[in-house]
Design a protein around this motif. Structure first.
Motif, PDB file in Angstrom:
ATOM      1  N   ASP A 171       0.836  -1.206  -0.111  1.00 43.93           N
ATOM      2  CA  ASP A 171      -0.269   0.094  -0.121  1.00 43.93           C
ATOM      3  C   ASP A 171       0.917   1.223   0.057  1.00 43.93           C
ATOM      4  O   ASP A 171       0.615   2.405  -0.605  1.00 43.93           O
ATOM      5  N   HIS A 172       1.982   1.378   0.722  1.00 41.45           N
ATOM      6  CA  HIS A 172       2.934   2.596   0.830  1.00 41.45           C
ATOM      7  C   HIS A 172       3.524   2.629  -0.536  1.00 41.45           C
ATOM      8  O   HIS A 172       3.752   4.054  -1.146  1.00 41.45           O
ATOM      9  N   GLU A 173       4.029   1.517  -0.961  1.00 42.30           N
ATOM     10  CA  GLU A 173       4.714   1.688  -2.347  1.00 42.30           C
ATOM     11  C   GLU A 173       3.799   1.810  -3.691  1.00 42.30           C
ATOM     12  O   GLU A 173       3.902   3.047  -4.319  1.00 42.30           O
ATOM     13  N   TRP A 174       2.533   1.886  -3.569  1.00 36.58           N
ATOM     14  CA  TRP A 174       1.329   2.122  -4.364  1.00 36.58           C
ATOM     15  C   TRP A 174       0.955   3.544  -4.266  1.00 36.58           C
ATOM     16  O   TRP A 174       1.127   4.154  -5.142  1.00 36.58           O
ATOM     17  N   GLN A 175       1.229   4.053  -3.086  1.00 38.43           N
ATOM     18  CA  GLN A 175       0.920   5.649  -2.827  1.00 38.43           C
ATOM     19  C   GLN A 175       1.970   6.350  -3.336  1.00 38.43           C
ATOM     20  O   GLN A 175       1.508   7.216  -3.751  1.00 38.43           O
ATOM     21  N   GLN A 176       3.208   5.967  -3.133  1.00 40.13           N
ATOM     22  CA  GLN A 176       4.322   6.469  -3.587  1.00 40.13           C
ATOM     23  C   GLN A 176       4.153   6.688  -5.203  1.00 40.13           C
ATOM     24  O   GLN A 176       4.609   7.890  -5.583  1.00 40.13           O
ATOM     25  N   ILE A 177       3.884   5.791  -5.902  1.00 42.50           N
ATOM     26  CA  ILE A 177       4.150   5.945  -7.584  1.00 42.50           C
ATOM     27  C   ILE A 177       2.860   6.508  -7.771  1.00 42.50           C
ATOM     28  O   ILE A 177       2.894   7.437  -8.688  1.00 42.50           O
ATOM     29  N   THR A 178       1.655   6.335  -7.404  1.00 46.09           N
ATOM     30  CA  THR A 178       0.321   7.043  -7.797  1.00 46.09           C
ATOM     31  C   THR A 178       0.485   8.570  -7.374  1.00 46.09           C
ATOM     32  O   THR A 178       0.030   9.459  -8.203  1.00 46.09           O
ATOM     33  N   THR A 179       0.961   8.800  -6.261  1.00 51.52           N
ATOM     34  CA  THR A 179       1.227  10.298  -5.792  1.00 51.52           C
ATOM     35  C   THR A 179       2.124  10.893  -7.040  1.00 51.52           C
ATOM     36  O   THR A 179       1.817  12.140  -7.365  1.00 51.52           O
ATOM     37  N   ALA A 180       3.131  10.277  -7.374  1.00 54.14           N
ATOM     38  CA  ALA A 180       4.144  10.859  -8.372  1.00 54.14           C
ATOM     39  C   ALA A 180       3.369  10.996  -9.770  1.00 54.14           C
ATOM     40  O   ALA A 180       3.506  12.037 -10.211  1.00 54.14           O
ATOM     41  N   LEU A 181       2.574   9.911 -10.071  1.00 46.75           N
ATOM     42  CA  LEU A 181       1.736  10.195 -11.342  1.00 46.75           C
ATOM     43  C   LEU A 181       0.922  11.100 -11.272  1.00 46.75           C
ATOM     44  O   LEU A 181       0.659  12.031 -12.232  1.00 46.75           O
ATOM     45  N   ARG A 182       0.052  11.294 -10.064  1.00 45.40           N
ATOM     46  CA  ARG A 182      -1.165  12.448 -10.162  1.00 45.40           C
ATOM     47  C   ARG A 182      -0.479  13.772 -10.114  1.00 45.40           C
ATOM     48  O   ARG A 182      -1.028  14.649 -10.720  1.00 45.40           O
ATOM     49  N   ARG A 183       0.715  13.959  -9.508  1.00 46.06           N
ATOM     50  CA  ARG A 183       1.565  15.174  -9.656  1.00 46.06           C
ATOM     51  C   ARG A 183       1.836  15.681 -11.069  1.00 46.06           C
ATOM     52  O   ARG A 183       1.491  16.765 -11.550  1.00 46.06           O
ATOM     53  N   ASP A 184       2.054  14.524 -11.924  1.00 46.26           N
ATOM     54  CA  ASP A 184       2.491  15.138 -13.270  1.00 46.26           C
ATOM     55  C   ASP A 184       1.193  15.304 -13.916  1.00 46.26           C
ATOM     56  O   ASP A 184       1.334  16.316 -14.824  1.00 46.26           O
ATOM     57  N   PRO A 409      12.179   3.904  -1.877  1.00 44.81           N
ATOM     58  CA  PRO A 409      11.213   4.118  -3.092  1.00 44.81           C
ATOM     59  C   PRO A 409      11.461   2.643  -3.958  1.00 44.81           C
ATOM     60  O   PRO A 409      12.335   2.125  -4.075  1.00 44.81           O
ATOM     61  N   PRO A 410       9.991   2.066  -4.600  1.00 43.73           N
ATOM     62  CA  PRO A 410      10.177   0.953  -5.130  1.00 43.73           C
ATOM     63  C   PRO A 410      10.687   1.235  -6.631  1.00 43.73           C
ATOM     64  O   PRO A 410      10.567   2.318  -7.219  1.00 43.73           O
ATOM     65  N   ALA A 411      11.063   0.136  -7.191  1.00 42.79           N
ATOM     66  CA  ALA A 411      11.283   0.097  -8.833  1.00 42.79           C
ATOM     67  C   ALA A 411       9.763   0.314  -9.499  1.00 42.79           C
ATOM     68  O   ALA A 411       9.051  -0.570  -9.308  1.00 42.79           O
ATOM     69  N   VAL A 412       9.825   1.072 -10.435  1.00 40.27           N
ATOM     70  CA  VAL A 412       8.319   1.172 -11.300  1.00 40.27           C
ATOM     71  C   VAL A 412       8.534   0.103 -12.284  1.00 40.27           C
ATOM     72  O   VAL A 412       9.360   0.067 -13.257  1.00 40.27           O
TER      73      VAL A 412
END
Length: 622
Positions: A171-184, A409-412
């Motif tokens: 859940d934490h990794e998913w939040q990190q990735i989607t937060t970066a996507l939403r920001r862009d 941070p996870p690898a995408v």
């Protein structure tokens, strides 16, 4: 002679006089396959003449690759074709080193595949990947002997290691990735909408002449009209472009960057659980069967999955808006409500932000970005329909797979994004329910843990039910003594009629192992009909009651059932006697060891014969 086959469709066109032969011609000293990649239009020559194998084998392997990567095959990417070519080459090299290269396909035998397996037995990952590829290439070939094909397909592939398994993000990794996507997505949305408004103000003459805004509006007008910025005769951008912020800043006011286009593709993949490779090729053309006016909006997009084969390659993806029942869960202060929960709204925003780019480039792809160049003679070279996940992730602070560490941070990875999305949705997307269950959810740690919890809970409930069902109410000696003194109170305590309780205590209603409350209300008989069930079945009947005077018979019956177990067929014994033995054991737990020993000593010959008749079935025949 050079035999050539074409792979892919709607790609770079081969020479006009080129025709794909059904099979590669024999003879000559050279065998090649020309692969045309469908999406990019790239072509590549795959040469088989360097394989350490006879010409017949070289040509046969070229046919294998052409069949797999051709128009009727399921592999459409150049990288995949190169990998198949390399594995076929490795196969011939390994056989050549062993001095066992067959002259023709018909001479391939099980020992040839065993040589290949032996070569990679210390490298299970390579062995698994190589055998998978050989199976895909050869499994439908009629020119292989039945023995060779059976041997190739019989081998159980080595299991993938933990590092190779595609696991969902936490859940934490998913939040990190989607937060970066939403920001862009937010940044690109706000920037391009601001650029469109500035251009509209310039066209309406609302900007102050000579101001920076007016100069920037003129520059945007140039870009929106021609698809480029002002250049000198040499092709270099004019100095005023740099004074207004540079080509990248100006053009990005009306178009996405490649990284932002990548972010949209990743976000839509996360929202829909579609393959990223499929999402990134979505067209801008779509159908709105709802007419765009209903609250349950949906858009239909034609997508392509070449690996499914030409007969099932083309599919229709339905992009839905967030259901009304869930809208209150996504309330926010964002100017685009429900944007990041709605595939349809995300897709519509993408089309809005790429409208100028598609008009200028003539491209129909939904994902298109602009890459300005300092010097460019061909304006079309600056439009880009490709996405780059690695570049996006590394520029956003996400490490590569090799550098990712636990807790950081996870690898995408696009495969992990789809795995995560499918685990969240729990419904098939562009595949069958069996594929979702046996492929995606089966390997999920979350699903495995939840399954163990659910199965454990159900098993505990069933065990509790079984234990409740096997329990026969037991009237202890203390209760019998109290019942003799206060029959009315004892009857009320048991919920029985006083006369019924009196008959039970007197032994007037005994059924060998227990007493019966009412023999006219058997569980499998119509009301008022005498019960005809076996006396062993009484142990599972709700009418049964166990009394102290029956203890000797119950002990002997339990002992003889257990004594018969070693000499009986296990399944037969379990079916006939397991339940009765368990219920008798439960009755005996209500008595102390001393009480059981005393009861065993009181067993009469008549009671012993009664147990013999019961277990032999003679009582059921009367």
């Amino acid at each position: 002679m050079s035999g050539r086959r074409r792979g892919g469709r709607r790609a770079a066109q081969p020479p006009p006089d080129w025709q794909p032969p059904e099979r590669l011609p024999a003879g000559g000293d050279q065998t090649t396959v020309v692969f045309y990649e469908e999406q990019s239009g790239k072509s590549h020559i795959l040469d088989f003449s360097s394989f350490p194998a006879p010409l017949a084998m070289q040509q046969w392997m070229a046919v294998l690759l052409a069949a797999r990567c051709g128009a009727r095959g399921g592999s459409k990417r150049l990288a995949t074709a190169k990998r198949y070519h390399w594995i076929l080459h490795r196969f011939t090299v390994v056989l050549s080193d062993a001095g066992r290269v067959p002259a023709t396909p018909g001479e391939l035998a099980p020992e040839h595949f065993q040589i290949f397996r032996d070569r990679y037995e210390d490298h299970p990952t390579s062995l698994r990947l190589h055998l998978q590829s050989l199976r895909r290439l050869m499994r439908k070939r009629e020119d292989l002997t039945e023995e060779a094909l059976r041997d190739l397909l019989r081998t159980r592939l080595p299991a993938a290691t933990t590092a190779e398994q595609v696991m969902a993000y936490s859940d934490h990794e998913w939040q990190q990735i989607t937060t970066a996507l939403r920001r862009d997505v937010r940044i690109s949305r706000d920037r391009i909408r601001a650029g469109v408004r500035l251009l509209a103000r310039f066209r309406d003459g609302e900007l102050i002449p000579g101001s920076r805004e007016e100069a920037l509006g003129r520059m945007l007008e140039e870009f929106a009209t021609t698809g480029d910025l002002p250049r000198n005769e040499s092709g270099a951008l004019r100095d005023e472009v740099a004074r207004l912020g540079g080509a990248k800043a100006i053009t990005s006011m009306l178009s996405l960057t490649r990284d932002e286009s990548t972010a949209f593709a990743l976000m839509l993949s996360a929202l829909t659980a579609e393959n990223f490779g499929t999402v990134k090729t979505w067209p801008a053309l779509h159908t709105r069967p709802d007419g765009g006016v209903t609250t349950q909006a949906v858009a239909l997009i034609e997508e392509s999955k070449p690996r499914r084969g030409p007969d099932r390659e083309h599919m229709v993806a339905a992009l839905e808006d967030l259901p009304a029942s869930l809208r209150e869960l996504s309330e926010s202060d964002d100017t685009e409500p429900r944007l990041f929960h709605s595939p349809l709204r995300m897709y519509q925003l993408l089309l809005e932000l790429t409208e100028t780019a598609r008009r200028l480039s003539g491209e129909s792809c939904a994902f298109i970005s602009y890459s300005p160049k300092r010097r460019s003679a061909v304006r079309r070279d600056m439009w880009n329909t490709q996405v780059h996940v690695k570049h996006w992730s590394q520029t956003r602070g996400f490490p590569s797979m090799r550098k990712a560490v636990a807790g950081g941070p996870p690898a995408v990875q696009v495969r992990r994004i789809r795995q995560s999305a499918l685990e969240l949705k729990r419904r098939p997307v562009a595949h069958s329910r069996e594929t979702l269950r046996d492929h995606y959810l089966k390997r999920s740690r979350t699903v495995q843990e939840q399954s163990r919890t659910v199965v454990g809970k159900v098993l505990r409930e069933q065990v509790a039910k079984a234990r409740t069902a096997m329990k026969v109410p037991v009237f202890t000696p203390d209760f019998v003594e109290r019942a003799a003194q206060e029959p009315e109170a004892a009857a009320a305590e048991t919920g029985l009629d006083p006369e019924v309780l009196k008959g039970l205590l007197a032994g007037e209603q005994d059924t060998v192992l227990t007493g019966c409350v009412d023999h006219l209300s058997g569980p499998d008989m119509p009301p008022g009909t005498p019960c005809t069930a076996s006396f062993l079945v009484c142990l599972g009947c709700e009418n049964a009651r166990a009394l102290p005077h029956q203890l000797p018979v119950q002990i002997v019956a339990r002992d003889r059932l257990l004594a018969a177990r070693p000499n009986s067929e296990p399944r037969t014994w379990r079916a006939k006697y397991q339940a009765a033995a368990d219920r008798l054991e439960d009755i005996l737990r209500h008595y102390t060891p001393a009480e059981r020993e005393q009861a065993r000593a009181k067993l009469s010959d008549g009671q012993s014969e009664l147990v013999d008749d019961l277990l032999s079935g003679r009582l059921d025949l009367r």
